[in-house]
Design a protein around this motif. Structure first.
Motif, mmCIF file in Angstrom:
data_model
loop_
_atom_site.group_PDB
_atom_site.id
_atom_site.type_symbol
_atom_site.label_atom_id
_atom_site.label_comp_id
_atom_site.label_asym_id
_atom_site.label_seq_id
_atom_site.Cartn_x
_atom_site.Cartn_y
_atom_site.Cartn_z
ATOM 1 N N PRO A 199 0.865 -1.170 -0.030
ATOM 2 C CA PRO A 199 -0.123 -0.001 -0.011
ATOM 3 C C PRO A 199 0.852 1.250 -0.090
ATOM 4 O O PRO A 199 2.050 1.423 0.565
ATOM 5 N N GLY A 200 0.483 2.240 -0.934
ATOM 6 C CA GLY A 200 1.158 3.492 -0.905
ATOM 7 C C GLY A 200 2.168 3.468 -1.901
ATOM 8 O O GLY A 200 2.720 4.500 -2.264
ATOM 9 N N THR A 201 2.575 2.245 -2.768
ATOM 10 C CA THR A 201 3.476 2.500 -3.900
ATOM 11 C C THR A 201 2.936 3.213 -4.836
ATOM 12 O O THR A 201 1.689 3.082 -5.253
ATOM 13 N N HIS A 224 -11.600 2.235 -9.535
ATOM 14 C CA HIS A 224 -13.052 1.896 -9.384
ATOM 15 C C HIS A 224 -13.324 0.972 -8.168
ATOM 16 O O HIS A 224 -14.380 0.870 -7.352
ATOM 17 N N GLU A 225 -12.178 -0.252 -8.072
ATOM 18 C CA GLU A 225 -12.546 -1.203 -6.877
ATOM 19 C C GLU A 225 -11.731 -0.656 -5.692
ATOM 20 O O GLU A 225 -11.783 -1.559 -4.727
ATOM 21 N N HIS A 226 -11.302 0.523 -5.563
ATOM 22 C CA HIS A 226 -10.587 1.052 -4.342
ATOM 23 C C HIS A 226 -9.224 0.565 -4.046
ATOM 24 O O HIS A 226 -8.938 0.648 -2.972
ATOM 25 N N LEU A 227 -8.780 -0.297 -4.965
ATOM 26 C CA LEU A 227 -7.443 -0.662 -4.856
ATOM 27 C C LEU A 227 -6.324 0.220 -5.353
ATOM 28 O O LEU A 227 -5.239 0.159 -4.610
ATOM 29 N N VAL A 228 -6.815 1.276 -6.095
ATOM 30 C CA VAL A 228 -5.940 2.128 -6.572
ATOM 31 C C VAL A 228 -6.436 3.741 -6.137
ATOM 32 O O VAL A 228 -7.701 3.601 -6.374
ATOM 33 N N GLU A 229 -5.480 4.671 -5.846
ATOM 34 C CA GLU A 229 -6.304 6.009 -5.624
ATOM 35 C C GLU A 229 -5.276 6.654 -6.794
ATOM 36 O O GLU A 229 -4.280 6.782 -7.137
ATOM 37 N N ILE A 230 -5.942 7.658 -7.200
ATOM 38 C CA ILE A 230 -5.371 8.469 -8.467
ATOM 39 C C ILE A 230 -5.406 9.727 -8.203
ATOM 40 O O ILE A 230 -6.633 10.421 -7.776
ATOM 41 N N HIS A 231 -4.344 10.577 -8.134
ATOM 42 C CA HIS A 231 -4.180 12.110 -7.476
ATOM 43 C C HIS A 231 -3.950 12.623 -8.958
ATOM 44 O O HIS A 231 -2.953 12.600 -9.379
ATOM 45 N N ARG A 232 -4.665 13.749 -9.018
ATOM 46 C CA ARG A 232 -4.363 14.755 -10.238
ATOM 47 C C ARG A 232 -2.836 15.209 -10.008
ATOM 48 O O ARG A 232 -2.561 15.791 -9.010
ATOM 49 N N ASN A 233 -2.218 15.378 -11.077
ATOM 50 C CA ASN A 233 -0.723 15.793 -11.177
ATOM 51 C C ASN A 233 0.246 15.126 -9.961
ATOM 52 O O ASN A 233 1.326 15.571 -10.087
ATOM 53 N N ARG A 234 -0.137 14.110 -9.644
ATOM 54 C CA ARG A 234 0.655 13.193 -8.919
ATOM 55 C C ARG A 234 0.789 11.790 -9.359
ATOM 56 O O ARG A 234 1.814 10.943 -8.973
ATOM 57 N N GLY A 235 -0.433 11.481 -9.928
ATOM 58 C CA GLY A 235 -0.025 9.814 -10.222
ATOM 59 C C GLY A 235 -1.142 8.920 -9.757
ATOM 60 O O GLY A 235 -1.997 9.415 -8.760
ATOM 61 N N ALA A 236 -0.864 7.788 -9.868
ATOM 62 C CA ALA A 236 -1.736 6.657 -9.326
ATOM 63 C C ALA A 236 -0.643 5.823 -8.120
ATOM 64 O O ALA A 236 0.369 5.732 -8.239
ATOM 65 N N PHE A 237 -1.584 5.364 -6.948
ATOM 66 C CA PHE A 237 -0.798 5.032 -5.794
ATOM 67 C C PHE A 237 -1.518 3.789 -5.263
ATOM 68 O O PHE A 237 -2.982 3.783 -5.398
ATOM 69 N N VAL A 238 -1.193 2.683 -4.807
ATOM 70 C CA VAL A 238 -1.852 1.635 -4.320
ATOM 71 C C VAL A 238 -2.518 2.090 -2.992
ATOM 72 O O VAL A 238 -1.654 2.955 -2.209
ATOM 73 N N ALA A 239 -3.792 1.912 -2.851
ATOM 74 C CA ALA A 239 -4.632 2.547 -1.829
ATOM 75 C C ALA A 239 -3.847 2.192 -0.556
ATOM 76 O O ALA A 239 -3.379 0.883 -0.275
ATOM 77 N N ARG A 240 -4.016 3.051 0.531
ATOM 78 C CA ARG A 240 -3.722 2.911 1.844
ATOM 79 C C ARG A 240 -4.794 3.140 2.879
ATOM 80 O O ARG A 240 -5.013 4.337 3.373
#
Length: 237
Positions: A37-39, A66-82
């Protein structure tokens, strides 16, 4: 990185199939705790590791968001959810409400074929742990719970359980304090025995205690996000 949450045109079927395959690979890596998580999940690194283009990676990340496994942040990118500590408790409380009753229903409905499939699954789970592949054992442990929900023939509940199991794997990766992150084998063995005996009350009781045990195994202290070689983490999946 472009914002993967925005899509203006339908995805062609062939590209969608590639994106689904990438999403499945990433999902398995996350659930097996190969990616913490957080990667950060960079499009270029993932595309290079999996041999696909950035558009395919972007579609896969959107599906996992959509499955809430990944979080997408504008101008930062995608991260495994924490998941945070509050969510960790809420997830397991939700499981404690759904899964015991589902286990009862599974015991009342299970066929011999269903029981045999559960026993094969347990054998695979135990073999993974015995070989030292704890990550795969974690993945199989989660799928065991989903399989029981499907045997209960409760499609809507099974979808909820699958979502909760996905989130639980992230929570276990962050907060588990015991030597093994796999569900205790004796609890799964006892569940299969109760289902095979068509003892719904016993299956419900075992599942209830099992979920409580899982929650009690969490150490809800905050931990820093780690880094990982994505190519290495995804190899062999």
């Amino acid at each position: 990185m472009a914002d993967p949450s925005v899509q203006t045109t339908p995805t062609p079927p062939r590209q969608q199939a590639r994106a689904d395959a990438v999403a499945d690979t990433l999902r398995r890596a996350v659930l097996a705790h190969r990616i913490a998580p957080g990667t950060k999940l960079t499009e270029d690194e993932l595309g290079s590791a999996l041999g696909v283009g950035r558009t395919t990676v972007r579609d896969a990340l959107r599906a996992l968001a959509h499955e809430h496994l990944v979080e997408i942040h504008r101008n930062r990118g995608a991260f495994v959810a924490r998941p945070d500590k509050r969510e960790a408790v809420e997830i397991f409380e939700a499981r404690s409400l759904l899964e015991p009753r589902t286990a009862r229903s599974a015991a009342e409905r299970a066929s011999r074929t269903d029981v045999a499939a559960l026993r094969r699954h347990l054998a695979e789970e135990n073999a993974a742990m015995a070989s030292g592949d704890a990550g795969h054992a974690v993945y199989l442990s989660g799928r065991f719970h989903v399989q029981i929900a499907h045997i209960a023939n409760q499609r809507t509940v099974a979808q909820f359980v699958e979502t909760l199991v996905l989130r639980s794997s992230l929570i276990i990766a962050l907060y588990w304090q015991r030597p093994s992150a796999m569900c205790e084998c004796h609890a799964h063995d006892a569940l299969v025995d109760a289902i095979a005996a068509r003892d719904g009350a016993r299956a419900e009781d075992i599942m209830s205690g099992h979920i409580v045990d899982l929650l009690s195994g969490l150490d809800l202290a905050e931990r820093p996000a780690g880094t990982v070689d994505l190519a290495k983490a995804l190899s062999g999946l």
